[in-house]
Every structure is written in structure tokens, then in C-alpha cells.
Design a protein around this motif. Structure first.
Motif, PDB file in Angstrom:
ATOM      1  N   ASN A 224     -14.745   2.977  -0.983  1.00 11.68           N
ATOM      2  CA  ASN A 224     -15.419   3.427  -2.194  1.00 11.68           C
ATOM      3  C   ASN A 224     -16.878   2.988  -2.190  1.00 11.68           C
ATOM      4  O   ASN A 224     -17.227   1.944  -1.625  1.00 11.68           O
ATOM      5  CB  ASN A 224     -14.740   2.859  -3.442  1.00 11.68           C
ATOM      6  CG  ASN A 224     -13.572   3.706  -3.900  1.00 11.68           C
ATOM      7  OD1 ASN A 224     -13.604   4.930  -3.799  1.00 11.68           O
ATOM      8  ND2 ASN A 224     -12.527   3.060  -4.397  1.00 11.68           N
ATOM      9  N   VAL A 225     -17.727   3.767  -2.850  1.00 16.75           N
ATOM     10  CA  VAL A 225     -19.150   3.446  -2.924  1.00 16.75           C
ATOM     11  C   VAL A 225     -19.605   3.409  -4.376  1.00 16.75           C
ATOM     12  O   VAL A 225     -19.008   4.041  -5.253  1.00 16.75           O
ATOM     13  CB  VAL A 225     -20.011   4.458  -2.131  1.00 16.75           C
ATOM     14  CG1 VAL A 225     -19.713   4.373  -0.645  1.00 16.75           C
ATOM     15  CG2 VAL A 225     -19.806   5.884  -2.635  1.00 16.75           C
ATOM     16  N   GLN A 246     -27.247  13.284  -4.038  1.00 17.09           N
ATOM     17  CA  GLN A 246     -27.314  14.452  -3.171  1.00 17.09           C
ATOM     18  C   GLN A 246     -26.898  14.111  -1.745  1.00 17.09           C
ATOM     19  O   GLN A 246     -26.169  14.860  -1.092  1.00 17.09           O
ATOM     20  CB  GLN A 246     -28.737  15.024  -3.174  1.00 17.09           C
ATOM     21  CG  GLN A 246     -28.894  16.303  -2.362  1.00 17.09           C
ATOM     22  CD  GLN A 246     -27.990  17.428  -2.837  1.00 17.09           C
ATOM     23  OE1 GLN A 246     -27.770  17.607  -4.037  1.00 17.09           O
ATOM     24  NE2 GLN A 246     -27.431  18.189  -1.898  1.00 17.09           N
ATOM     25  N   ARG A 247     -27.323  12.934  -1.258  1.00 17.75           N
ATOM     26  CA  ARG A 247     -26.958  12.529   0.098  1.00 17.75           C
ATOM     27  C   ARG A 247     -25.447  12.316   0.217  1.00 17.75           C
ATOM     28  O   ARG A 247     -24.830  12.703   1.218  1.00 17.75           O
ATOM     29  CB  ARG A 247     -27.696  11.247   0.466  1.00 17.75           C
ATOM     30  CG  ARG A 247     -27.454  10.763   1.899  1.00 17.75           C
ATOM     31  CD  ARG A 247     -28.096  11.684   2.922  1.00 17.75           C
ATOM     32  NE  ARG A 247     -29.509  11.878   2.674  1.00 17.75           N
ATOM     33  CZ  ARG A 247     -30.468  11.008   3.040  1.00 17.75           C
ATOM     34  NH1 ARG A 247     -30.148   9.911   3.691  1.00 17.75           N
ATOM     35  NH2 ARG A 247     -31.723  11.258   2.767  1.00 17.75           N
ATOM     36  N   LEU A 248     -24.852  11.700  -0.799  1.00 14.96           N
ATOM     37  CA  LEU A 248     -23.408  11.488  -0.766  1.00 14.96           C
ATOM     38  C   LEU A 248     -22.662  12.819  -0.733  1.00 14.96           C
ATOM     39  O   LEU A 248     -21.655  12.964  -0.036  1.00 14.96           O
ATOM     40  CB  LEU A 248     -22.964  10.651  -1.969  1.00 14.96           C
ATOM     41  CG  LEU A 248     -23.398   9.183  -1.962  1.00 14.96           C
ATOM     42  CD1 LEU A 248     -22.961   8.500  -3.257  1.00 14.96           C
ATOM     43  CD2 LEU A 248     -22.828   8.448  -0.757  1.00 14.96           C
ATOM     44  N   GLN A 255     -16.439  11.203  -4.808  1.00 15.01           N
ATOM     45  CA  GLN A 255     -16.492  10.322  -5.991  1.00 15.01           C
ATOM     46  C   GLN A 255     -17.239   9.043  -5.631  1.00 15.01           C
ATOM     47  O   GLN A 255     -17.422   8.708  -4.478  1.00 15.01           O
ATOM     48  CB  GLN A 255     -15.078   9.962  -6.448  1.00 15.01           C
ATOM     49  CG  GLN A 255     -14.284   9.160  -5.419  1.00 15.01           C
ATOM     50  CD  GLN A 255     -12.874   8.848  -5.872  1.00 15.01           C
ATOM     51  OE1 GLN A 255     -12.182   9.712  -6.414  1.00 15.01           O
ATOM     52  NE2 GLN A 255     -12.436   7.612  -5.673  1.00 15.01           N
ATOM     53  N   TRP A 256     -17.694   8.361  -6.680  1.00 11.20           N
ATOM     54  CA  TRP A 256     -18.154   6.994  -6.546  1.00 11.20           C
ATOM     55  C   TRP A 256     -17.685   6.228  -7.767  1.00 11.20           C
ATOM     56  O   TRP A 256     -16.990   6.811  -8.626  1.00 11.20           O
ATOM     57  CB  TRP A 256     -19.635   6.879  -6.270  1.00 11.20           C
ATOM     58  CG  TRP A 256     -20.595   7.649  -7.133  1.00 11.20           C
ATOM     59  CD1 TRP A 256     -20.314   8.511  -8.137  1.00 11.20           C
ATOM     60  CD2 TRP A 256     -22.016   7.630  -7.007  1.00 11.20           C
ATOM     61  NE1 TRP A 256     -21.467   9.032  -8.658  1.00 11.20           N
ATOM     62  CE2 TRP A 256     -22.532   8.501  -7.992  1.00 11.20           C
ATOM     63  CE3 TRP A 256     -22.917   6.957  -6.186  1.00 11.20           C
ATOM     64  CZ2 TRP A 256     -23.903   8.719  -8.148  1.00 11.20           C
ATOM     65  CZ3 TRP A 256     -24.285   7.168  -6.349  1.00 11.20           C
ATOM     66  CH2 TRP A 256     -24.761   8.052  -7.318  1.00 11.20           C
ATOM     67  N   VAL A 257     -17.998   4.954  -7.872  1.00 12.45           N
ATOM     68  CA  VAL A 257     -17.376   4.137  -8.916  1.00 12.45           C
ATOM     69  C   VAL A 257     -18.390   3.199  -9.554  1.00 12.45           C
ATOM     70  O   VAL A 257     -19.424   2.864  -8.968  1.00 12.45           O
ATOM     71  CB  VAL A 257     -16.202   3.284  -8.360  1.00 12.45           C
ATOM     72  CG1 VAL A 257     -15.101   4.164  -7.810  1.00 12.45           C
ATOM     73  CG2 VAL A 257     -16.685   2.291  -7.305  1.00 12.45           C
ATOM     74  N   PRO A 264     -12.242  -0.521 -11.385  1.00 10.41           N
ATOM     75  CA  PRO A 264     -13.115   0.576 -11.011  1.00 10.41           C
ATOM     76  C   PRO A 264     -12.963   1.779 -11.937  1.00 10.41           C
ATOM     77  O   PRO A 264     -11.847   2.147 -12.326  1.00 10.41           O
ATOM     78  CB  PRO A 264     -12.642   0.931  -9.593  1.00 10.41           C
ATOM     79  CG  PRO A 264     -11.212   0.467  -9.534  1.00 10.41           C
ATOM     80  CD  PRO A 264     -11.138  -0.737 -10.429  1.00 10.41           C
ATOM     81  N   ILE A 265     -14.073   2.348 -12.314  1.00 11.47           N
ATOM     82  CA  ILE A 265     -14.116   3.587 -13.094  1.00 11.47           C
ATOM     83  C   ILE A 265     -14.623   4.679 -12.169  1.00 11.47           C
ATOM     84  O   ILE A 265     -15.748   4.625 -11.673  1.00 11.47           O
ATOM     85  CB  ILE A 265     -15.049   3.459 -14.314  1.00 11.47           C
ATOM     86  CG1 ILE A 265     -14.726   2.200 -15.144  1.00 11.47           C
ATOM     87  CG2 ILE A 265     -14.986   4.734 -15.151  1.00 11.47           C
ATOM     88  CD1 ILE A 265     -13.355   2.182 -15.745  1.00 11.47           C
TER      89      ILE A 265
END
Length: 270
Positions: A224-225, A246-248, A255-257, A264-265
């Protein structure tokens, strides 16, 4: 949902502005969530503040917690203020840090390796005189410490996991693919996230931590990032958030958190 989980302030001795300045900057930057995460005191040290230009005094820790909690309440409904800390990771002193954090209502803790072999990772002179073999040993040691920090169970996020390149861009070229992969696998297994930290753009390397190559490997291993500007001045809060998003997307993250009460949300990337 726009968030920034890595900000500092005047207590650490090398950042400008108070905590509220960063919260106001977060509002101005359109954030819905801002995390306050100043550098941890050196809890193990006999002195109250052995390095005033690096970290807050141990005696000021309670004041830091109280101030963030007060501002969390003050800005409720305007912006969510999260209580965090960027904690040093020293395996030989881990119990001192665990004891200090007991009972503190953190929303998250960032674990960062700032020293390898008792030398700062940002020390511009640490590479002088080292041959290729010694370069590899240092890099392997760095990732071994990051791997240990993931396994410690102390942290929700691991900070700037290739920051040794900050003042030594050639760090990225030192062979250590297997060690990085093992570290990322361990991070995924431990359920810890890594941050995309945009402060590398203020250093010689001129880019984010970690590199795209590491982010691609992180996606492969299911890591996760999250996002952190690592702002040391209020004007950098949320810096390059849209570019990171945009890069992700381009790399393939869905997703990210961010974190609330150590949970984590998930925020979809669309």
C-alpha cells in the motif's frame, strides 16, 4: 480525497512555522486531511534534547501531543487533523520508543531510517573514499534496517524508503535489487504502507522518494502507498499531490491510503 500525512514544524529545530500554520496551509491547498508528524525526540538519550537542530526535546513531547489534539478539535468540520509522528528507527533502542508511545492516541506513526552505521543518510561526505563493494554493503544495510522497521510492528507507514539518494543520486545505481525486493515483500507481509514523499525534489536528486522503479515493484508485491510532502515550510503542504496521483495511475495503482486511529482508510484512485 486529498491528504498529506508528512509535515513538520518549528519544534524539530529545522522547520519553519507552528503546527497551525501547516493546518491553514492545508486548507489553502484544498486538503480534506492533514497529518502532523514532527520528528520524534531521542527517547533513549540521557539528554533531554541532544540534537536541537534535528528533533524536539523529550520534555516537549507531551506539549506536542496536546497541541495537535487541541487543533484537531478546533478545526473539526473544516479539515481533519491527524496526530502522527515521524519516528526514528534504532533497533537497539526500540523499547525506549515503544514505552514512550504507549497510550498516546496516534492516528499513525511513520517509521524512518535516518542513520546507517551511526552516520546520517543525508551526510554528503559518507560516500567519500568508499569502493564499489563498500557502497553495496551500505545500501544493503539500509534496506535491512527498513525491513527490520517493517517487522517491528511499531509503524503504519515507512518514510522515504530510498532517501539515501537525496544528496547522492548515484545511490540508485548501486546494485541491490534482491534486497529491495525482499524489503518490499516484507513490508507487504507486515501490512505496512510506504509513502510517496515529494521532498526529494528539494534535494540534489530532484525527484520523489521512492523512484518509479521501486513503486512498480511495490505494486507487484502488493504494498500500500500513501502521500507525504515532508513539508518543512507551510508553502510545501500538499506539494505535487496531483502529479503523484497521476503517476500512480500510470503505474497501475488503484488505491492509496491514509490513517485514522491506526487503521488504514482506503482512497480509490480514479
Amino acid at each position: 480525497m486529498k491528504f498529506d500525512l508528512h509535515t513538520h514544524h518549528v519544534r524539530c529545530g529545522h522547520a519553519d512555522g507552528n503546527i497551525e500554520d501547516y493546518i491553514v496551509a492545508g486548507l489553502d491547498a484544498g486538503l480534506q486531511v492533514i497529518g502532523i508528524s514532527d520528528h520524534s525526540p531521542y527517547f533513549y538519550h540521557e539528554k533531554d534534547q541532544p540534537s536541537p537542530g534535528i528533533a524536539m526535546a523529550r520534555s516537549d513531547f507531551a506539549n506536542y501531543i496536546e497541541e495537535v489534539l487541541r487543533l484537531k478539535e478546533k478545526y473539526a468540520g473544516k479539515i481533519e487533523v491527524l496526530l502522527g509522528m515521524e519516528s526514528d528507527f534504532f533497533p537497539q533502542h526500540i523499547e525506549s520508543y515503544k514505552k514512550a508511545y504507549e497510550g498516546v492516541p496516534f492516528d499513525y506513526l511513520i517509521g524512518s531510517v535516518h542513520q546507517v552505521g551511526d552516520v546520517s543518510i543525508f551526510n554528503r561526505n559518507r560516500w567519500k573514499g568508499l569502493d564499489e563493494k563498500q557502497h553495496i554493503i551500505v545500501k544493503r544495510s539500509y534496506y535491512d534496517l527498513i525491513k527490520q522497521s517493517a517487522r517491528s510492528g511499531m509503524f503504519d507507514i515507512l518514510g522515504h524508503i530510498d532517501a539515501m539518494k537525496g544528496y547522492y543520486p548515484s545511490f540508485s545505481d548501486i546494485p541491490a535489487t534482491a534486497e529491495i525486493d525482499e524489503t518490499l515483500k516484507t513490508i507487504a507481509e507486515c501490512g505496512v504502507s510506504i509513502e510517496i514523499n515529494t521532498s526529494g525534489s528539494t534535494k540534489y536528486v530532484g525527484g520523489w522518494y521512492p523512484s518509479d522503479a521501486i513503486l512498480e515493484r511495490a505494486l507487484h508485491f502488493g504494498v500500500n502507498v500513501t502521500f507525504g510532502s515532508d513539508a518543512h515550510i507551510p508553502s510545501r503542504v500538499g506539494d505535487e499531490w496531483e502529479l503523484v496521483l497521476q503517476r500512480l495511475k500510470e503505474i497501475g495503482f488503484k488505491q492509496w491510503v491514509y490513517y485514522r486511529k491506526r487503521q488504514p482508510i482506503i482512497v480509490p484512485i480514479t
